[in-house]
Write a protein that holds these residues in place. Structure first.
Motif, PDB file in Angstrom:
ATOM      1  N   TRP A  37      -2.990   2.370  11.669  1.00  0.00           N
ATOM      2  CA  TRP A  37      -2.958   1.131  10.903  1.00  0.00           C
ATOM      3  C   TRP A  37      -2.046   0.087  11.530  1.00  0.00           C
ATOM      4  CZ3 TRP A  37      -6.159  -0.594   7.341  1.00  0.00           C
ATOM      5  CH2 TRP A  37      -6.971   0.323   6.639  1.00  0.00           C
ATOM      6  N   ARG A  38      -1.110   0.504  12.331  1.00  0.00           N
ATOM      7  CA  ARG A  38      -0.165  -0.433  12.951  1.00  0.00           C
ATOM      8  C   ARG A  38      -0.568  -0.821  14.369  1.00  0.00           C
ATOM      9  NH1 ARG A  38       2.716  -3.049   9.188  1.00  0.00           N
ATOM     10  NH2 ARG A  38       3.530  -1.609   7.617  1.00  0.00           N
ATOM     11  N   SER A  39      -1.700  -0.329  14.850  1.00  0.00           N
ATOM     12  CA  SER A  39      -2.103  -0.612  16.228  1.00  0.00           C
ATOM     13  C   SER A  39      -2.651  -2.034  16.340  1.00  0.00           C
ATOM     14  CB  SER A  39      -3.159   0.400  16.687  1.00  0.00           C
ATOM     15  OG  SER A  39      -4.319   0.319  15.875  1.00  0.00           O
ATOM     16  N   PRO A  40      -2.601  -2.638  17.539  1.00  0.00           N
ATOM     17  CA  PRO A  40      -3.108  -4.009  17.728  1.00  0.00           C
ATOM     18  C   PRO A  40      -4.581  -4.103  17.325  1.00  0.00           C
ATOM     19  CG  PRO A  40      -1.830  -3.298  19.620  1.00  0.00           C
ATOM     20  CD  PRO A  40      -2.011  -2.080  18.770  1.00  0.00           C
ATOM     21  N   PRO A  74      10.632  -7.454  -2.441  1.00  0.00           N
ATOM     22  CA  PRO A  74      11.829  -7.133  -3.214  1.00  0.00           C
ATOM     23  C   PRO A  74      12.170  -5.652  -3.085  1.00  0.00           C
ATOM     24  CG  PRO A  74      10.347  -8.514  -4.499  1.00  0.00           C
ATOM     25  CD  PRO A  74       9.597  -8.118  -3.260  1.00  0.00           C
ATOM     26  N   ALA A  75      13.439  -5.338  -2.953  1.00  0.00           N
ATOM     27  CA  ALA A  75      13.859  -3.953  -2.710  1.00  0.00           C
ATOM     28  C   ALA A  75      13.311  -2.997  -3.766  1.00  0.00           C
ATOM     29  CB  ALA A  75      15.383  -3.880  -2.659  1.00  0.00           C
ATOM     30  N   ALA A  76      13.262  -3.441  -5.006  1.00  0.00           N
ATOM     31  CA  ALA A  76      12.799  -2.574  -6.092  1.00  0.00           C
ATOM     32  C   ALA A  76      11.313  -2.263  -5.994  1.00  0.00           C
ATOM     33  CB  ALA A  76      13.102  -3.220  -7.439  1.00  0.00           C
ATOM     34  N   GLU A  77      10.573  -3.034  -5.198  1.00  0.00           N
ATOM     35  CA  GLU A  77       9.126  -2.837  -5.101  1.00  0.00           C
ATOM     36  C   GLU A  77       8.679  -2.299  -3.744  1.00  0.00           C
ATOM     37  OE1 GLU A  77       7.031  -6.330  -6.323  1.00  0.00           O
ATOM     38  OE2 GLU A  77       8.076  -6.476  -8.233  1.00  0.00           O
ATOM     39  N   ALA A  78       9.621  -1.968  -2.879  1.00  0.00           N
ATOM     40  CA  ALA A  78       9.270  -1.476  -1.550  1.00  0.00           C
ATOM     41  C   ALA A  78       8.563  -0.121  -1.655  1.00  0.00           C
ATOM     42  CB  ALA A  78      10.527  -1.348  -0.703  1.00  0.00           C
ATOM     43  N   VAL A  79       7.588   0.085  -0.761  1.00  0.00           N
ATOM     44  CA  VAL A  79       6.858   1.340  -0.702  1.00  0.00           C
ATOM     45  C   VAL A  79       7.149   2.025   0.619  1.00  0.00           C
ATOM     46  CG1 VAL A  79       5.026   0.557  -2.232  1.00  0.00           C
ATOM     47  CG2 VAL A  79       4.799   0.210   0.226  1.00  0.00           C
ATOM     48  N   PRO A  80       7.084   3.346   0.672  1.00  0.00           N
ATOM     49  CA  PRO A  80       7.329   4.043   1.933  1.00  0.00           C
ATOM     50  C   PRO A  80       6.256   3.735   2.958  1.00  0.00           C
ATOM     51  CG  PRO A  80       6.507   5.565   0.262  1.00  0.00           C
ATOM     52  CD  PRO A  80       6.780   4.285  -0.439  1.00  0.00           C
ATOM     53  N   ASP A  81       6.652   3.486   4.192  1.00  0.00           N
ATOM     54  CA  ASP A  81       5.697   3.170   5.253  1.00  0.00           C
ATOM     55  C   ASP A  81       5.271   4.467   5.945  1.00  0.00           C
ATOM     56  OD1 ASP A  81       4.146   2.143   7.225  1.00  0.00           O
ATOM     57  OD2 ASP A  81       5.755   1.115   8.303  1.00  0.00           O
ATOM     58  N   THR A 125       2.639   4.873   7.575  1.00  0.00           N
ATOM     59  CA  THR A 125       1.887   4.607   8.796  1.00  0.00           C
ATOM     60  C   THR A 125       2.739   4.795  10.053  1.00  0.00           C
ATOM     61  OG1 THR A 125       2.417   2.243   8.803  1.00  0.00           O
ATOM     62  CG2 THR A 125       0.461   2.936   7.580  1.00  0.00           C
ATOM     63  N   ALA A 126       4.041   4.893   9.898  1.00  0.00           N
ATOM     64  CA  ALA A 126       4.920   5.084  11.048  1.00  0.00           C
ATOM     65  C   ALA A 126       5.006   6.542  11.461  1.00  0.00           C
ATOM     66  CB  ALA A 126       6.324   4.551  10.722  1.00  0.00           C
ATOM     67  N   GLN A 127       4.466   7.447  10.642  1.00  0.00           N
ATOM     68  CA  GLN A 127       4.550   8.871  10.946  1.00  0.00           C
ATOM     69  C   GLN A 127       3.514   9.261  11.998  1.00  0.00           C
ATOM     70  OE1 GLN A 127       4.237  11.067   7.318  1.00  0.00           O
ATOM     71  NE2 GLN A 127       6.093  10.187   6.428  1.00  0.00           N
ATOM     72  N   PRO A 128       3.854  10.202  12.879  1.00  0.00           N
ATOM     73  CA  PRO A 128       2.893  10.646  13.897  1.00  0.00           C
ATOM     74  C   PRO A 128       1.769  11.444  13.273  1.00  0.00           C
ATOM     75  CG  PRO A 128       4.875  11.987  13.984  1.00  0.00           C
ATOM     76  CD  PRO A 128       5.164  10.882  13.010  1.00  0.00           C
ATOM     77  N   VAL A 139       0.835  -1.208   0.000  1.00  0.00           N
ATOM     78  CA  VAL A 139       0.000   0.000   0.000  1.00  0.00           C
ATOM     79  C   VAL A 139       0.870   1.260   0.000  1.00  0.00           C
ATOM     80  CG1 VAL A 139      -1.722   1.338   1.280  1.00  0.00           C
ATOM     81  CG2 VAL A 139      -1.909  -1.164   1.156  1.00  0.00           C
ATOM     82  N   ASP A 140       0.591   2.165  -0.919  1.00  0.00           N
ATOM     83  CA  ASP A 140       1.285   3.451  -0.984  1.00  0.00           C
ATOM     84  C   ASP A 140       0.248   4.565  -0.815  1.00  0.00           C
ATOM     85  OD1 ASP A 140       2.647   5.823  -1.748  1.00  0.00           O
ATOM     86  OD2 ASP A 140       4.078   4.640  -2.929  1.00  0.00           O
ATOM     87  N   PHE A 141       0.117   5.051   0.412  1.00  0.00           N
ATOM     88  CA  PHE A 141      -0.896   6.069   0.684  1.00  0.00           C
ATOM     89  C   PHE A 141      -0.612   7.373  -0.058  1.00  0.00           C
ATOM     90  CE2 PHE A 141      -1.795   3.431   4.509  1.00  0.00           C
ATOM     91  CZ  PHE A 141      -3.167   3.337   4.364  1.00  0.00           C
ATOM     92  N   ASP A 142       0.647   7.681  -0.299  1.00  0.00           N
ATOM     93  CA  ASP A 142       0.974   8.889  -1.057  1.00  0.00           C
ATOM     94  C   ASP A 142       0.430   8.793  -2.473  1.00  0.00           C
ATOM     95  OD1 ASP A 142       2.497  11.373  -1.761  1.00  0.00           O
ATOM     96  OD2 ASP A 142       3.596   9.959  -3.020  1.00  0.00           O
ATOM     97  N   HIS A 143       0.635   7.668  -3.140  1.00  0.00           N
ATOM     98  CA  HIS A 143       0.096   7.492  -4.489  1.00  0.00           C
ATOM     99  C   HIS A 143      -1.428   7.547  -4.473  1.00  0.00           C
ATOM    100  CE1 HIS A 143       3.594   5.572  -6.953  1.00  0.00           C
ATOM    101  NE2 HIS A 143       4.045   6.508  -6.133  1.00  0.00           N
ATOM    102  N   ILE A 144      -2.031   6.920  -3.484  1.00  0.00           N
ATOM    103  CA  ILE A 144      -3.496   6.905  -3.399  1.00  0.00           C
ATOM    104  C   ILE A 144      -4.051   8.320  -3.296  1.00  0.00           C
ATOM    105  CG2 ILE A 144      -5.432   6.271  -1.896  1.00  0.00           C
ATOM    106  CD1 ILE A 144      -3.818   3.684  -1.227  1.00  0.00           C
ATOM    107  N   LYS A 145      -3.545   9.089  -2.361  1.00  0.00           N
ATOM    108  CA  LYS A 145      -4.093  10.433  -2.138  1.00  0.00           C
ATOM    109  C   LYS A 145      -3.822  11.360  -3.313  1.00  0.00           C
ATOM    110  CE  LYS A 145      -3.497  12.257   1.910  1.00  0.00           C
ATOM    111  NZ  LYS A 145      -2.873  12.672   3.176  1.00  0.00           N
TER     112      LYS A 145
END
Length: 338
Positions: A302-305, A326-333, A335-338, A271-277
């Motif tokens: 999204w990361r909460s229990p 795969p490293a070439a397909e990784a998306v920025p996370d 959800t870790a941002q406050p 999931v890439d929320f930046d691309h979505i928005k």
């Protein structure tokens, strides 16, 4: 879809076109397209929920090497999906700037728009299929010889009748319902579509209150199709499409279910929320003429229990989770941002 079509949203009633190119890639080659590792290229946008189905299925089944993937820019221009994320603005394998070129190579003057997901035959440069409804089912059932060891059965034969029924209801009222709501041209049309979205979501929530997954005790195609709408709900559908009777995060059952899937390998890591928005708010000029992309919502939840483990279930059945992205397909996370 080209810009003039996007500008028309909100001014003409929305109707989703059927896929014009519905050839299938099968083990028995009945449509002339064989399952063959490395022959095809899957073209997607991480913004698009229909394309995201294929991205998730491909990762769960371990088809990354067998079916290489191209990711289009989430912001389209007047020729629709483009490869401006790649060096030189061209897909490095197909050598084209626009997905439309593969459509035109298949059929000059083809009717309809340029949609993703799309599978392109690399040797000829021609589009094979843009049938988003059938594509993922075929990945699950026709590409089995190329699945990874431990791949889950996403479309188990004994459950297909129930899966098909659930998917049809979710498609009509939720997957497609949010679009009919967002692109409604008058109050009556809007209210009818919006009511249908939330009526179905409430029924789905009641179904999921006592079971971890939509059908059976493992992840199936039905969960993938619901997830791709739910993960976009608060970020774009609640505000941009006016599906705002309540947020996903305000429904305890659906919010926990969506977070459970998000934290399952193969879901949230695609999931890439930046691309979505950026896609929804900048491309749909008919309903957001300023092109302003909102700062919210807060994605850290999204990361909460989620607590859904108490319902049991086996996410991958007798199989195993997919390996690292795969490293070439990784998306920025994000959800870790406050």
């Amino acid at each position: 879809m080209p810009d003039d079509g996007n500008a028309a949203y909100g001014h003409v009633s929305f109707a989703r076109s059927k896929s014009h190119f519905a050839d299938r890639i099968t083990a028995d080659v009945r449509d002339g397209w064989p399952v063959e590792a490395g022959r095809y290229r899957l073209v997607v946008s991480r913004a698009c929920p229909w394309a995201s189905r294929a991205v998730i299925s491909r990762r769960l089944l371990g088809l990354e090497e067998a079916l290489p993937m191209a990711v289009a820019d989430p912001v389209q221009d007047d020729r629709s999906w483009r490869f401006t994320l790649d060096p030189g603005g061209r897909d490095p394998v197909l050598g084209i700037r626009y997905l439309a070129e593969a459509y035109e190579a298949r059929e000059k003057g083809f009717p309809g728009g340029v949609s993703v997901p799309a599978v392109v035959d690399v040797p000829s440069g021609k589009l094979v299929t843009n049938d988003y409804q059938r594509l993922t089912l075929d990945l699950a059932t026709e590409w089995t010889a190329l699945h990874r060891e431990g791949a889950p059965d996403l479309y188990p034969r004994e459950l297909r009748g129930e899966i098909d029924r659930v998917m049809a209801e979710v498609y009509e009222d939720v997957n497609n319902g949010v679009y009919r709501t967002g692109f409604a041209v008058d109050q009556e049309e809007y209210e009818g579509a919006c009511a249908g979205v939330f009526r179905r979501l409430e029924r789905v929530a009641a179904r999921l209150e006592g079971q971890r997954y939509l059908v059976g005790d493992t992840i199936t195609e039905a969960d993938i199709r619901l997830f791709t709408t739910l993960v976009r709900f608060d970020a774009v559908y609640h505000g941009h499409f006016k599906c705002n009777r309540w947020k996903l995060s305000e429904n305890p059952v659906l919010w926990a279910y969506a977070r459970d899937l998000f934290r399952t390998p193969g879901f949230g890591d695609t999931v890439d929320f930046d691309h979505i928005k950026r896609h929804y708010y900048r491309v749909h000029t008919g309903i957001n003429p300023t092109g302003i992309v909102p700062l919210g919502p807060d994605l850290s939840g999204w990361r909460s229990p989620h607590g859904r483990e108490r319902l049991g279930g086996r996410p991958f059945g007798t199989g195993t989770p997919p390996g690292p992205v795969p490293a070439a397909e990784a998306v920025p996370d994000l959800t870790a941002q406050p």
